[in-house]
Design an enzyme around this catalytic site. Sequence first.
Site, short mmCIF file in Angstrom:
data_model
loop_
_atom_site.label_atom_id
_atom_site.label_comp_id
_atom_site.label_asym_id
_atom_site.label_seq_id
_atom_site.Cartn_x
_atom_site.Cartn_y
_atom_site.Cartn_z
N ARG A 90 -3.21 -1.07 4.76
CA ARG A 90 -1.84 -0.80 4.32
C ARG A 90 -0.86 -1.88 4.74
NH1 ARG A 90 2.48 3.78 6.17
NH2 ARG A 90 3.47 4.17 4.14
N ALA A 150 7.36 2.60 0.49
CA ALA A 150 5.92 2.80 0.60
C ALA A 150 5.69 4.28 0.81
CB ALA A 150 5.36 1.99 1.78
N SER A 151 4.96 4.91 -0.10
CA SER A 151 4.81 6.36 -0.08
C SER A 151 4.09 6.84 1.17
CB SER A 151 4.04 6.83 -1.32
OG SER A 151 4.71 6.45 -2.50
N MET A 152 4.33 8.09 1.52
CA MET A 152 3.65 8.74 2.63
C MET A 152 2.15 8.73 2.36
SD MET A 152 4.59 12.52 4.02
CE MET A 152 3.94 13.18 5.55
N PRO A 153 1.33 8.18 3.25
CA PRO A 153 -0.10 8.06 2.97
C PRO A 153 -0.80 9.36 2.59
CG PRO A 153 0.47 6.64 4.80
CD PRO A 153 1.69 7.46 4.49
#
Length: 399
Positions: free
Chosen positions: A39, A96-99
């Site tokens: 990431r 950046a989206s929440m994983p």
Amino acid sequence: MTSHPDPDEALAGLLDEIAGQLGHPVPAHLQAALRAVPRHLFLPPTLWLRDGNGGHEPCDREGDPDRWWRAAYRDAPLVTQFAKSPDGHRAPSSSASMPSVVVRMLMALNTRPEHAVLEIGTGTGFNAALLSYLCGADNVTSLDVDPELTRRAQRGLKASGQRPHVVCADGAGGWPPNAPYDRIIATCAVRTVPLPWLEQTVTGGLLVIPWDTPWCNFGTLIATKQADGTAEGVLAPYGSFMLLRAQQVDAELRAVIPREREGRQREGQQPEAQEPERSMTGLSPWSVAGNDLDAQMYIGLRVPGAWHVWDTEVADAHTRLWLADGRTGSCARVDYDGQQTSAFAVAQYGARKLWDEVAQAYEEYVAAGRPGVHRQRLRITLDGRSTRHEVSVVSGTVA
């Protein structure tokens, strides 16, 4: 001297966090994708982290590497870009989206290596890289309307060794050159499904799309393309994404209309030419616009076009809930006087009696057994050169 942590160790901690959110381990194929696509390669040198006061503060990789790396491998969304809003304030414009949400959406997408996939909203490029690992880079097309984001994403993708087709284009139109697609996934929310997305999906294909209403930004539609060109599916109880840029027409009204109306009232003028319709209600405004996301989503789907904002800076009330519809110019306000919790003053302006509509929707919600988001079913139908959605409540659930 501080050095960054081992990405494998950092990822192990992140996988544990995601598993805690899912209630089970991350599926093996997605674990492999997350290991293959680090990431941190897709994050800019400066991240914007929540400051605990409703805002964001910068975190620079060079100045505070430990904090930056912890953020990179936490199960949390990260703001990566700000832009000026119509009222002149800076607002997040990319993240950046929440994983764990990334994993949930990929699980729902249910891809196979041969699937052709269209992603709407490249963002950092991280999700496009995961899709490329899962389906093969030649099978993945990713669109983003922002040229700077597109360039950054391509750098991250190159560093990761993944090379999907990345195109700087308005995602609302899909991408006909590589259609049709077995899967379409969006990393931005919509209020209506753009017709090209339906047209470019094969029969039986899946669309995984974060959903938004002016009232509530929550939930993800998981829909299957039908043989008649429509799509049907349920909402999953996760996902809160920025709205597709092509559908942000009235988002700017959220902070403008109430203040303008409030300003005219303070000057002794009415928000509308006619006197408002005044009444009292026993329904607490916090019941419809508080912490109950299930109620908010239900109301948002059944009172189209209505949005709300809280105001604690009014002279004649302790707290005020504003409701408005930018298309008709209708608005309403519900006042809490700071003492009485069983009766609230209501004033409604314009053709739509917005509070009445919201109160009726809430009554329906309670009568239906307070259905969760996962019981909201949407049928996307064709309406000329656009789409519309029909809503129903079902007893099934979404895994």
